[in-house]
Scaffold this active site. Sequence first.
Site: not given
Ligand code: NAD
Ligand code: UD1
Length: 338
Positions: A126, A150, A154, A201
């Site tokens: 991330s 968190y 990573k 968001l």
């Molecule tokens: P998500 O929660 O939708 O998907 C994660 C999946 O992993 C889920 O299906 C959950 O059931 C499964 N899981 C969690 N722990 C487990 C375990 N111990 N054993 C087996 N399955 C398990 O999340 P996502 O948004 O799809 O994110 C996927 C990956 O990307 C995560 O590692 C997350 O940290 C990373 N990531 C996500 C974002 C984001 O904004 N969505 C941003 C940066 C990184």
């Molecule tokens: C969040 C995580 C970050 C992760 C990323 C992935 C936090 C502090 N950080 O980032 O670790 O990698 O998601 O998607 O949670 N906002 C609002 N109202 C809301 C929600 C968000 O105004 O209800 C604003 C936030 O202040 C920010 C923007 O929207 O400016 C995006 O927020 P969000 O979607 O939570 O993502 P990040 O904070 O960038």
Amino acid sequence: MEKHILVTGGAGYIGSHTCVQLLERGYQVTVLDNYCNSSPQALKRVEQIAEKKIEAIEGDIRNQALLEQVLRSKTYSGVIHFAGLKAVGESSEKPLEYYDNNVSGSLSLIRAMQSHGVKCMIFSSSATVYGDPKYLPLDEAHGLGPVNPYGRTKFMVEEMLRDLVASDSQWSVGLLRYFNPVGAHPSGLIGEDPRDVPNNLMPFISQVAVGRRQHLNVFGGDYDTPDGTGVRDYIHVDDLAKGHVLALETLIERARLLTVNLGTGAGCSVLEMLKAFETACGKPLSHQVQPRRPGDIATSFADCRLAEQELGFRAERTIRQMCEDTWRWQSNNQNGYS
Ligand code: NAD
Ligand code: UD1
């Protein structure tokens, strides 16, 4: 022969979209997921979109015996490792759960892969590993300094994988640093389905749009940004999925360590996103400006040149598509998969 890929966390938001593209590219897919933040229904929908079958195994990446069994059962070309917990706030309340799930879970998986000679892995990292930006856009050479548990999980898994590649040149590892994934598959069949009140968001806005929430709280209207609200680099989840397929192909072809940002390179503010969503759903959405959310930064966006050089990757989908696809998913599935 078709290549077989193990996808941990494949039922989740990013995993399900990536599974669609893997199947469409002719890979066979096994998903290992404990459904702690997802539904088996998502995998049924993936099969419906791709018109192909997935092997789904319910289980935990911390279950070493199960991992051994899964990896022994067939010859995998690689593993895409999405499984993990991802809520920043919760990680400060329950840090041990995060270290256990994300760090110990990844270690179990990597050990099992090592013992079965599967040495190709893509890891979901991330942009949060960069911490507070010292300069923008954020490139991969920017120092690392995550500011919450968190983010530290990573960072730790990245470190583990860097050490592993340094110790054994047969390992081929992709550390993909996602910026802000949003959007949904254009079919409206799969999308993001947060279990509780959304932290992020886009799912929050879309729940306001279907009437599940009254108004959006805009966290901070006094940042040093053009309209005072936070600016982020939102990337469509299907572009992100494409980045995984491209990374997998180069990593299978040549063993290496690949560390790349996946973003668009452009920033969008909270109010700009809200406006784009109002256009997509065709109605005004109520919002209230609130104090800043602790831990937030003003602006974050990616330098995407390395992903383009190394993978030929470029995100193509616009903010408008991100909003339209999210709206289609959310309006067709008001309560997500349930
Ligand atoms: P998500 O929660 O939708 O998907 C994660 C999946 O992993 C889920 O299906 C959950 O059931 C499964 N899981 C969690 N722990 C487990 C375990 N111990 N054993 C087996 N399955 C398990 O999340 P996502 O948004 O799809 O994110 C996927 C990956 O990307 C995560 O590692 C997350 O940290 C990373 N990531 C996500 C974002 C984001 O904004 N969505 C941003 C940066 C990184
Ligand atoms: C969040 C995580 C970050 C992760 C990323 C992935 C936090 C502090 N950080 O980032 O670790 O990698 O998601 O998607 O949670 N906002 C609002 N109202 C809301 C929600 C968000 O105004 O209800 C604003 C936030 O202040 C920010 C923007 O929207 O400016 C995006 O927020 P969000 O979607 O939570 O993502 P990040 O904070 O960038």
